[in-house]
Scaffold this motif. Structure first.
Motif, mmCIF file in Angstrom:
data_model
loop_
_atom_site.group_PDB
_atom_site.id
_atom_site.type_symbol
_atom_site.label_atom_id
_atom_site.label_comp_id
_atom_site.label_asym_id
_atom_site.label_seq_id
_atom_site.Cartn_x
_atom_site.Cartn_y
_atom_site.Cartn_z
ATOM 1 N N ASN A 1 23.673 8.589 32.313
ATOM 2 C CA ASN A 1 23.023 8.352 33.606
ATOM 3 C C ASN A 1 22.815 6.841 33.795
ATOM 4 O OD1 ASN A 1 21.279 9.429 35.996
ATOM 5 N ND2 ASN A 1 19.973 7.922 34.974
ATOM 6 N N GLU B 1 25.562 9.674 37.810
ATOM 7 C CA GLU B 1 24.373 10.155 38.511
ATOM 8 C C GLU B 1 24.598 11.592 38.961
ATOM 9 O OE1 GLU B 1 24.149 7.146 41.466
ATOM 10 O OE2 GLU B 1 23.314 5.652 40.099
ATOM 11 N N LYS C 1 14.426 8.902 36.429
ATOM 12 C CA LYS C 1 15.738 8.301 36.709
ATOM 13 C C LYS C 1 16.541 9.121 37.722
ATOM 14 C CE LYS C 1 15.697 4.967 33.454
ATOM 15 N NZ LYS C 1 16.408 5.120 32.192
#
Lengths: 128, 136
Positions: A31, A36, A82
């Motif tokens: 990531n 993503e 995140k």
């Protein structure tokens, strides 16, 4: 970008000596490297990762040490910050006598009856 | 039209049939003209260790020469050779962190050292990624 669902079913795999869950570590690392749109679905014994009262203690084997055992729920919360979405299989939590109130707030339950539709929403399924 | 299959392997040598299954998938894909990228993670970084060597088999009463014990490093070398023969691409990346904590950083020509950024790149460049984890 394609959507990846990471299904984590094997729990506590070498997490003490690594001081990380190896699958979650790599999911978090890629990531950071630009992969993503990842999600995690905790199933089986791995649903326990989301229990918020975990307090793992350091271990010593003679002079050998595991000084920083990981707090898996905190690792999940860090990934949530995140943008990694977190889910758990609701039946697997119930089967283990865990209530939703025992879990961190960042995880969302998925019923087994809706699992197929849920999985169908992703482009890649990575089962760990 | 050739496609690229990205595979993450996690099992160490001689512990699970996952390893042979993964090599079968790779060989089959290469034979059909497809490209393969492999990210060897955790114990799978030992698959390419240069110092692997065969041994005798006291149960079968064979010598090392007779036994010709299979070595996983030779499977990887063989897949590099097969890919060259078929004109496809075969890339093998060993996770450097995993290599260091195991002390398995010596291998024959072919495999390379990398990490999560390389796996991310391999995922982005592949048509599909197959995760083959250690399951227990």
């Amino acid at each position: 970008m394609s959507k990846v669902l990471n299904i984590i079913d094997t729990a506590y795999r070498a997490h003490l000596e690594e001081q990380d869950d190896t699958s979650m570590w790599l999911i978090h690392a890629i990531n950071n490297a630009g992969v993503e749109n990842q999600s995690i679905l905790l199933t089986g014994n791995a649903v326990n990762y989301a229990v918020k009262t975990q307090k793992p203690k350091a271990l010593n084997f003679g002079s050998g040490k595991i000084p920083y055992p990981n707090k898996l729920h905190e690792d999940l919360q860090a990934m949530s910050k995140k943008g990694i979405k977190l889910f758990f299989l609701a039946g697997d939590v119930k089967d283990r006598g865990i209530s939703q109130g025992d879990l961190i707030g960042e995880v969302e339950g998925i019923d087994r009856s809706s699992l197929a539709d849920f999985v169908d929403d992703f482009d890649h399924i990575w089962r760990w | 039209m050739s496609k690229t299959l990205n595979i993450l392997l996690m099992d160490p040598p001689y512990e699970s049939s996952n390893t042979a299954t993964a090599f079968r998938i790779m060989e089959s894909a290469i034979n059909k003209g497809h490209n393969i990228t492999v990210f060897a993670y955790e114990g799978a970084t030992s698959l390419t260790l240069k110092h692997q060597k065969g041994h005798p088999n006291p149960v079968k009463d064979t010598t090392a020469a007779e036994e010709k014990h299979p070595l996983t490093k030779d499977f990887v070398t063989g897949l590099f050779g097969l890919a060259r023969e078929k004109g496809t691409s075969f890339r093998w990346v060993n996770c450097g962190f995993c290599v260091d904590e195991r002390g398995v950083g010596e291998w024959d020509e072919g495999p390379e050292r990398g990490g999560p950024p390389q796996f991310a790149e391999m995922y982005k460049n592949a048509d599909q990624t197959l995760i083959i984890p250690t399951s227990r």
